[in-house]
Write a protein that holds these residues in place. Structure first.
Motif, mmCIF file in Angstrom:
data_model
loop_
_atom_site.group_PDB
_atom_site.id
_atom_site.type_symbol
_atom_site.label_atom_id
_atom_site.label_comp_id
_atom_site.label_asym_id
_atom_site.label_seq_id
_atom_site.Cartn_x
_atom_site.Cartn_y
_atom_site.Cartn_z
ATOM 1 N N ASP A 33 2.589 -5.302 -6.670
ATOM 2 C CA ASP A 33 2.438 -6.970 -6.676
ATOM 3 C C ASP A 33 2.176 -7.573 -8.052
ATOM 4 O OD1 ASP A 33 2.711 -7.887 -3.958
ATOM 5 O OD2 ASP A 33 0.945 -6.363 -3.474
ATOM 6 N N VAL A 36 5.197 -7.884 -10.236
ATOM 7 C CA VAL A 36 5.979 -9.146 -9.575
ATOM 8 C C VAL A 36 5.380 -10.416 -10.113
ATOM 9 C CG1 VAL A 36 7.181 -10.204 -7.684
ATOM 10 C CG2 VAL A 36 7.295 -7.862 -7.782
ATOM 11 N N THR A 98 7.027 0.028 8.060
ATOM 12 C CA THR A 98 7.891 -1.430 8.162
ATOM 13 C C THR A 98 7.743 -2.039 6.473
ATOM 14 O OG1 THR A 98 5.994 -3.026 8.543
ATOM 15 C CG2 THR A 98 6.811 -1.826 10.469
ATOM 16 N N ILE A 99 6.653 -1.332 5.893
ATOM 17 C CA ILE A 99 6.724 -1.787 4.643
ATOM 18 C C ILE A 99 7.723 -1.551 3.456
ATOM 19 C CG2 ILE A 99 4.878 -1.861 2.496
ATOM 20 C CD1 ILE A 99 2.640 -1.848 4.366
ATOM 21 N N ILE A 104 9.002 1.646 -3.100
ATOM 22 C CA ILE A 104 7.634 0.908 -3.095
ATOM 23 C C ILE A 104 6.672 1.624 -2.319
ATOM 24 C CG2 ILE A 104 6.609 -1.250 -2.370
ATOM 25 C CD1 ILE A 104 8.335 -1.903 -4.795
ATOM 26 N N GLY A 111 -5.505 -0.258 -0.803
ATOM 27 C CA GLY A 111 -6.270 -1.196 -1.407
ATOM 28 C C GLY A 111 -5.554 -2.287 -2.116
ATOM 29 N N ASN A 113 -2.806 -3.802 -1.301
ATOM 30 C CA ASN A 113 -2.397 -4.765 -0.041
ATOM 31 C C ASN A 113 -3.553 -5.788 0.206
ATOM 32 O OD1 ASN A 113 -0.981 -4.963 3.127
ATOM 33 N ND2 ASN A 113 -0.011 -5.281 1.404
ATOM 34 N N GLY A 121 0.719 -9.867 3.979
ATOM 35 C CA GLY A 121 0.509 -8.327 3.940
ATOM 36 C C GLY A 121 0.333 -7.543 5.345
HETATM 37 C C1 LIG Z 1 10.282 -5.077 -3.393
HETATM 38 C C2 LIG Z 1 8.740 -5.063 -2.642
HETATM 39 C C3 LIG Z 1 9.013 -5.032 -1.515
HETATM 40 C C4 LIG Z 1 7.624 -5.284 -0.749
HETATM 41 N N1 LIG Z 1 7.346 -5.367 0.730
HETATM 42 C C5 LIG Z 1 6.300 -5.422 1.272
HETATM 43 C C6 LIG Z 1 6.055 -5.404 2.663
HETATM 44 O O1 LIG Z 1 7.183 -5.275 3.433
HETATM 45 N N2 LIG Z 1 4.802 -5.751 3.192
HETATM 46 C C7 LIG Z 1 3.770 -5.922 2.672
HETATM 47 O O2 LIG Z 1 2.722 -6.099 3.068
HETATM 48 N N3 LIG Z 1 3.938 -5.879 1.070
HETATM 49 C C8 LIG Z 1 4.949 -5.791 0.539
HETATM 50 N N4 LIG Z 1 5.161 -5.734 -0.841
HETATM 51 C C9 LIG Z 1 3.862 -5.868 -1.903
HETATM 52 C C10 LIG Z 1 3.216 -4.721 -2.223
HETATM 53 O O3 LIG Z 1 3.884 -3.675 -2.363
HETATM 54 C C11 LIG Z 1 2.093 -4.411 -1.440
HETATM 55 O O4 LIG Z 1 1.083 -5.583 -1.162
HETATM 56 C C12 LIG Z 1 1.159 -3.266 -2.136
HETATM 57 O O5 LIG Z 1 0.279 -2.661 -0.591
HETATM 58 C C13 LIG Z 1 0.428 -3.539 -3.323
HETATM 59 O O6 LIG Z 1 -0.463 -2.286 -3.715
HETATM 60 P P1 LIG Z 1 -0.437 -2.021 -5.246
HETATM 61 O O7 LIG Z 1 -1.083 -0.751 -5.365
HETATM 62 O O8 LIG Z 1 1.160 -1.880 -5.834
HETATM 63 O O9 LIG Z 1 -1.079 -3.273 -5.548
HETATM 64 P P2 LIG Z 1 -1.184 -3.853 -7.261
HETATM 65 O O10 LIG Z 1 0.094 -4.448 -7.617
HETATM 66 O O11 LIG Z 1 -1.530 -2.580 -8.255
HETATM 67 O O12 LIG Z 1 -2.314 -4.644 -7.316
HETATM 68 C C14 LIG Z 1 -2.247 -5.818 -6.300
HETATM 69 C C15 LIG Z 1 -3.668 -6.593 -6.479
HETATM 70 O O13 LIG Z 1 -4.671 -5.824 -6.138
HETATM 71 C C16 LIG Z 1 -5.801 -5.584 -7.031
HETATM 72 N N5 LIG Z 1 -6.380 -4.327 -6.988
HETATM 73 C C17 LIG Z 1 -5.375 -3.053 -6.540
HETATM 74 N N6 LIG Z 1 -6.151 -2.191 -6.212
HETATM 75 C C18 LIG Z 1 -7.462 -2.840 -6.440
HETATM 76 C C19 LIG Z 1 -8.525 -1.973 -5.820
HETATM 77 N N7 LIG Z 1 -8.654 -0.736 -5.580
HETATM 78 N N8 LIG Z 1 -9.708 -2.611 -6.392
HETATM 79 C C20 LIG Z 1 -9.727 -3.989 -6.796
HETATM 80 N N9 LIG Z 1 -8.461 -4.691 -7.121
HETATM 81 C C21 LIG Z 1 -7.169 -3.825 -6.613
HETATM 82 C C22 LIG Z 1 -4.970 -5.625 -8.486
HETATM 83 O O14 LIG Z 1 -5.674 -6.126 -9.683
HETATM 84 C C23 LIG Z 1 -4.046 -6.861 -8.164
HETATM 85 O O15 LIG Z 1 -4.348 -8.244 -8.208
HETATM 86 C C24 LIG Z 1 6.275 -5.221 -1.295
HETATM 87 C C25 LIG Z 1 6.564 -5.493 -3.038
HETATM 88 C C26 LIG Z 1 7.658 -5.278 -3.348
HETATM 89 C C27 LIG Z 1 7.915 -5.460 -5.005
#
Ligand SMILES: Cc1cc2nc3c(=O)[nH]c(=O)nc-3n(C[C@H](O)[C@H](O)[C@H](O)COP(=O)(O)OP(=O)(O)OC[C@H]3O[C@@H](n4cnc5c(N)ncnc54)[C@H](O)[C@@H]3O)c2cc1C
Length: 289
Positions: A33, A36, A98-99, A104, A111, A113, A121
């Motif tokens: 996230d 992006v 489904t994600i 990804i 966490g 999400n 989400g």
């Molecule tokens: C191509 C693509 C497809 C996607 N499809 C979906 C989908 O189908 N469904 C869906 O729900 N999402 C989707 N997503 C979004 C994303 O993958 C999810 O929301 C994912 O769970 C984010 O997790 P991350 O670890 O990558 O978060 P990050 O990008 O690392 O962090 C997201 C946010 O949370 C904060 N953060 C993360 N972990 C913590 C923690 N432990 N403590 C405090 N703050 C924290 C970060 O600072 C940031 O603000 C998609 C993204 C992409 C790029």
């Protein structure tokens, strides 16, 4: 030339928490996230306006274990890891499948999400009906907060800059007689952002409803859940009378207020959300033997 940024990657959680206490940093778990969000256009590296701190590798944030009847899930478990984990409930695995696509899922974390707090989400409707609690850690100690209090709006969470979400706690996940359902409607079965998400939880004793919970995703700024509506169903027997179902559907009709956007229309979202609710009541597995 790409701009230099300061990035930290400590070996342990306590070092990471000390850094967060001294300096306002952007936390990166999987980054799916964050990257992006800070991307301007194709080919240009994302510009993150703060030092960053990586947490995805911290073993303290990757444990999954039972504490009594409660299930604790490390915030930095990736979706792929959770799919392999026997303790994760089937309904949560269904949501995870489904994600996005596997690439990804190999990076994205539960966490992330939650902290990203998108109305779409996919894990959020389920976490709401599990009454999930979140364990946040900082140099000052830890606190536990209900997910519904933590998420305050679109991308707005109640987290202090020096706090890390360490664990997601699903209380009483092993409770007898409980059934949990997850449904997502998107353009296709996976690798599509939800137009509507739905989770339902029901605990029955014989034919009597002891507990029931519903949460809808992508139809408002945060998950739509109503304790008042749920309360009215307690003590009723299943299968519910058509009049009871109609009453619940009418009550949600009033409080579900979706918007039109690039993914769907408000009318479609509302119709599908209410149909998913009707479908939940018709699901055969809840009928008494
Ligand atoms: C191509 C693509 C497809 C996607 N499809 C979906 C989908 O189908 N469904 C869906 O729900 N999402 C989707 N997503 C979004 C994303 O993958 C999810 O929301 C994912 O769970 C984010 O997790 P991350 O670890 O990558 O978060 P990050 O990008 O690392 O962090 C997201 C946010 O949370 C904060 N953060 C993360 N972990 C913590 C923690 N432990 N403590 C405090 N703050 C924290 C970060 O600072 C940031 O603000 C998609 C993204 C992409 C790029």
């Amino acid at each position: 030339m790409a701009e230099k940024i300061i990035a930290y990657r400590f070996d342990h959680l306590d070092q990471t928490l000390s850094q967060l206490d001294q300096e306002n940093c952007a936390i990166i778990a999987g980054g799916t996230d964050v990257m992006v969000l800070h991307k301007s256009r194709r080919g240009v590296p994302p510009k993150i306006p703060k030092p960053i701190v990586f947490i995805d590798h911290l073993s303290e944030l990757k444990r999954v274990y039972h504490n009594g009847k409660d299930l604790h899930i490390g915030a930095c478990c990736t979706y792929s890891e959770l799919l392999e984990e026997p303790l994760i409930p089937v309904a949560l695995k269904k949501a995870i499948k489904t994600i996005a696509a596997p690439a990804i899922r190999n990076r994205g974390t539960l966490g992330g999400n939650i902290c990203n707090a998108s109305p779409a989400g996919d894990t959020l409707p389920l976490l709401y009906v599990y009454n999930a609690k979140l364990l946040l850690r900082s140099v000052s100690g830890e606190r536990i907060i209900a997910i519904s209090d933590f998420i305050q709006g679109v991308r707005r969470v109640q987290r202090d800059p020096n706090e890390i979400l360490a664990e997601i706690i699903l209380p009483n996940v092993l409770e007898e007689g409980a059934h949990v359902v997850f449904e997502k409607v998107g353009n296709r079965n996976a690798d599509a952002i939800a137009k509507v998400g739905f989770a339902g939880y029901i605990r029955i004793n014989g034919a009597v409803i002891d507990d029931v919970r519903f949460a809808f995703g992508a139809v408002g700024p945060t998950m739509v859940r109503s304790l008042d509506i749920e309360k009215k169903l307690l003590g009723k027997t299943i299968p519910l009378a058509d009049a009871d179902i109609a009453q619940v559907v009418a009550a949600f009709d009033k409080i579900i207020k979706p918007i039109d956007d690039q993914r769907s229309t408000a009318v479609y979202r509302k119709t599908v959300a209410l149909n998913l609710l009707r479908y939940f009541f018709s699901t055969k597995q809840y009928q008494p033997n």
